[in-house]
Write an enzyme that holds these catalytic residues in place. Sequence first.
Site, PDB file in Angstrom:
ATOM      1  N   ASN A   1       0.814  -1.211   0.098  1.00  0.00           N
ATOM      2  CA  ASN A   1      -0.043  -0.010  -0.017  1.00  0.00           C
ATOM      3  C   ASN A   1       0.833   1.051  -0.098  1.00  0.00           C
ATOM      4  O   ASN A   1       1.268   1.508   1.072  1.00  0.00           O
ATOM      5  CB  ASN A   1      -0.810   0.036   1.281  1.00  0.00           C
ATOM      6  CG  ASN A   1      -1.889   1.105   1.504  1.00  0.00           C
ATOM      7  OD1 ASN A   1      -1.875   1.979   0.488  1.00  0.00           O
ATOM      8  ND2 ASN A   1      -2.184   1.430   2.486  1.00  0.00           N
ATOM      9  N   TRP A   2       1.054   1.834  -1.090  1.00  0.00           N
ATOM     10  CA  TRP A   2       1.998   2.909  -1.290  1.00  0.00           C
ATOM     11  C   TRP A   2       1.279   4.359  -0.593  1.00  0.00           C
ATOM     12  O   TRP A   2       2.294   5.103  -0.480  1.00  0.00           O
ATOM     13  CB  TRP A   2       2.357   3.054  -2.829  1.00  0.00           C
ATOM     14  CG  TRP A   2       3.098   2.071  -3.495  1.00  0.00           C
ATOM     15  CD1 TRP A   2       3.620   1.056  -2.874  1.00  0.00           C
ATOM     16  CD2 TRP A   2       3.600   2.170  -4.873  1.00  0.00           C
ATOM     17  NE1 TRP A   2       4.356   0.242  -3.737  1.00  0.00           N
ATOM     18  CE2 TRP A   2       4.337   0.820  -4.901  1.00  0.00           C
ATOM     19  CE3 TRP A   2       3.740   2.846  -5.763  1.00  0.00           C
ATOM     20  CZ2 TRP A   2       4.987   0.437  -6.162  1.00  0.00           C
ATOM     21  CZ3 TRP A   2       4.180   2.746  -7.121  1.00  0.00           C
ATOM     22  CH2 TRP A   2       4.927   1.410  -7.286  1.00  0.00           C
ATOM     23  N   LYS A   3       0.109   4.059  -0.563  1.00  0.00           N
ATOM     24  CA  LYS A   3      -0.595   5.480   0.151  1.00  0.00           C
ATOM     25  C   LYS A   3      -0.411   6.686  -0.858  1.00  0.00           C
ATOM     26  O   LYS A   3      -0.291   6.484  -2.019  1.00  0.00           O
ATOM     27  CB  LYS A   3      -0.178   5.606   1.504  1.00  0.00           C
ATOM     28  CG  LYS A   3      -0.329   4.420   2.257  1.00  0.00           C
ATOM     29  CD  LYS A   3       0.069   4.573   3.841  1.00  0.00           C
ATOM     30  CE  LYS A   3      -0.103   3.420   4.550  1.00  0.00           C
ATOM     31  NZ  LYS A   3       0.048   3.451   6.017  1.00  0.00           N
TER      32      LYS A   3
ATOM     33  N   HIS B   1      -9.527   0.476   4.832  1.00  0.00           N
ATOM     34  CA  HIS B   1      -8.256   0.825   5.685  1.00  0.00           C
ATOM     35  C   HIS B   1      -8.543   1.880   6.622  1.00  0.00           C
ATOM     36  O   HIS B   1      -9.297   2.805   6.510  1.00  0.00           O
ATOM     37  CB  HIS B   1      -7.243   1.376   4.444  1.00  0.00           C
ATOM     38  CG  HIS B   1      -5.703   1.633   5.165  1.00  0.00           C
ATOM     39  ND1 HIS B   1      -5.403   2.545   6.032  1.00  0.00           N
ATOM     40  CD2 HIS B   1      -4.877   0.589   4.799  1.00  0.00           C
ATOM     41  CE1 HIS B   1      -4.194   2.373   6.215  1.00  0.00           C
ATOM     42  NE2 HIS B   1      -3.815   1.322   5.817  1.00  0.00           N
TER      43      HIS B   1
ATOM     44  N   GLU C   1      -6.928   4.365   7.746  1.00  0.00           N
ATOM     45  CA  GLU C   1      -6.790   5.751   7.659  1.00  0.00           C
ATOM     46  C   GLU C   1      -8.065   6.172   6.731  1.00  0.00           C
ATOM     47  O   GLU C   1      -8.391   7.251   6.896  1.00  0.00           O
ATOM     48  CB  GLU C   1      -5.427   6.063   6.677  1.00  0.00           C
ATOM     49  CG  GLU C   1      -4.272   5.923   7.414  1.00  0.00           C
ATOM     50  CD  GLU C   1      -3.053   5.616   6.737  1.00  0.00           C
ATOM     51  OE1 GLU C   1      -2.788   5.404   5.569  1.00  0.00           O
ATOM     52  OE2 GLU C   1      -2.065   4.868   7.401  1.00  0.00           O
TER      53      GLU C   1
ATOM     54  N   GLU D   1      -5.206  -5.675  10.317  1.00  0.00           N
ATOM     55  CA  GLU D   1      -4.387  -4.391  10.678  1.00  0.00           C
ATOM     56  C   GLU D   1      -4.876  -3.737  12.067  1.00  0.00           C
ATOM     57  O   GLU D   1      -5.510  -2.872  12.070  1.00  0.00           O
ATOM     58  CB  GLU D   1      -4.400  -3.622   9.448  1.00  0.00           C
ATOM     59  CG  GLU D   1      -4.072  -3.860   8.184  1.00  0.00           C
ATOM     60  CD  GLU D   1      -3.562  -2.786   7.343  1.00  0.00           C
ATOM     61  OE1 GLU D   1      -2.302  -3.031   7.116  1.00  0.00           O
ATOM     62  OE2 GLU D   1      -4.360  -1.698   7.010  1.00  0.00           O
TER      63      GLU D   1
ATOM     64  N   GLY E   1       2.460   1.970  10.786  1.00  0.00           N
ATOM     65  CA  GLY E   1       3.303   3.012  10.925  1.00  0.00           C
ATOM     66  C   GLY E   1       3.838   3.648  11.931  1.00  0.00           C
ATOM     67  O   GLY E   1       4.674   4.597  11.998  1.00  0.00           O
TER      68      GLY E   1
ATOM     69  N   SER F   1       3.400  -2.488  10.384  1.00  0.00           N
ATOM     70  CA  SER F   1       4.698  -2.496  10.664  1.00  0.00           C
ATOM     71  C   SER F   1       5.308  -3.904  10.361  1.00  0.00           C
ATOM     72  O   SER F   1       6.385  -4.136  10.946  1.00  0.00           O
ATOM     73  CB  SER F   1       5.031  -2.097  12.149  1.00  0.00           C
ATOM     74  OG  SER F   1       4.557  -0.862  12.314  1.00  0.00           O
TER      75      SER F   1
ATOM     76  N   GLY G   1       2.920  -1.193   4.152  1.00  0.00           N
ATOM     77  CA  GLY G   1       2.901   0.338   4.063  1.00  0.00           C
ATOM     78  C   GLY G   1       4.225   0.759   3.853  1.00  0.00           C
ATOM     79  O   GLY G   1       4.902   0.343   2.860  1.00  0.00           O
ATOM     80  N   GLY G   2       4.750   1.345   4.800  1.00  0.00           N
ATOM     81  CA  GLY G   2       6.301   1.737   4.641  1.00  0.00           C
ATOM     82  C   GLY G   2       7.065   0.924   4.067  1.00  0.00           C
ATOM     83  O   GLY G   2       8.050   1.558   3.163  1.00  0.00           O
TER      84      GLY G   2
HETATM   85  C1  PEP Z   1      -0.766  -0.082   5.938  1.00  0.00           C
HETATM   86  O1  PEP Z   1      -0.931   1.141   6.096  1.00  0.00           O
HETATM   87  O2  PEP Z   1      -1.780  -0.831   5.526  1.00  0.00           O
HETATM   88  C2  PEP Z   1       0.287  -0.518   6.826  1.00  0.00           C
HETATM   89  C3  PEP Z   1      -0.011  -1.716   7.148  1.00  0.00           C
HETATM   90  O3  PEP Z   1       1.456   0.407   7.085  1.00  0.00           O
HETATM   91  P1  PEP Z   1       2.739   0.004   7.604  1.00  0.00           P
HETATM   92  O4  PEP Z   1       3.253  -1.277   7.062  1.00  0.00           O
HETATM   93  O5  PEP Z   1       3.387   1.295   7.423  1.00  0.00           O
HETATM   94  O6  PEP Z   1       2.515  -0.222   9.175  1.00  0.00           O
END
Ligand code: PEP
Length: 254
Positions: free
Chosen positions: A9-11, A93, A95, A165, A171, A210, A231-232
């Site tokens: 997920n590049w956001k 998600h 967010e 999640e 994050g 994470s 994500g990151g």
């Molecule tokens: C996400 O935004 O779905 C996510 C899992 O982010 P991160 O891996 O950065 O925690």
Amino acid sequence: MRRPVVAGNWKMNPTSLREAIELARTVDAAAPDPDAVTTVICPPAIWLAEVERAVSRVEVGAQTMHFADAGAFTGETSPSMLSGLAGFVILGHSERRQYDGETDEGVGRKVVSAVAHGLRPIAAVGERADERSAGTTAAVVDRQVRAALGGLERLGGTGLVIAYEPVWAIGTGDAATAADAQEVCAQIRAILADLDPAAAPEIPIQYGGSVTADNAAELFAEVDIDGALVGGASLKPEAIAAILRAAAESAARE
Ligand code: PEP
């Protein structure tokens, strides 16, 4: 049995088309055999078409969508616009729930709409930190999963993926332990079995929050964790390549 799904997920990243294409090509080159692991990249919607053209082994997903086909919904993207362009769509998600007012009911409508348009929904669920401390994780996850899937007549043949999640892990660098993530993913599997016993063993359940090159293998070793929503680390070529290797090694052991 079920094939793991690792989705990046590049956001709202990266900030240029050139970087997006470069990242897409790098992930495409690092992706395991698609028969063993499904690799998905979810770039910003504006670059879906170019990114889709730049890859051959990985699938492309959207980060959200509207439930309606068309209409007066400023700034939105419809499922019919996505079909043919994206194979997957992330729905619910945290967010989107936090910043865009996405509700359990809205996620349910979107899941039905995605399936009707041949898009594979990645339905994201998970408790906030205060909910975990209050001991309501199981109740929150139960409510969110049933709301997300309540509009589907059956789960089999929908291409559904669930992403567990925990919001406090997203994050923050504070991933759930593999044992804690497994406990909730097993609960989700039980809900899926309640809704559609025949389909439940086939539906991938991802862990997200994470995930890194260092913790991926331990998470993927759990029986009900079938890949990750990342994500990151999905923006870092070496990290996502290592996560994909861990998924391929875990799939090879099963
Ligand atoms: C996400 O935004 O779905 C996510 C899992 O982010 P991160 O891996 O950065 O925690």
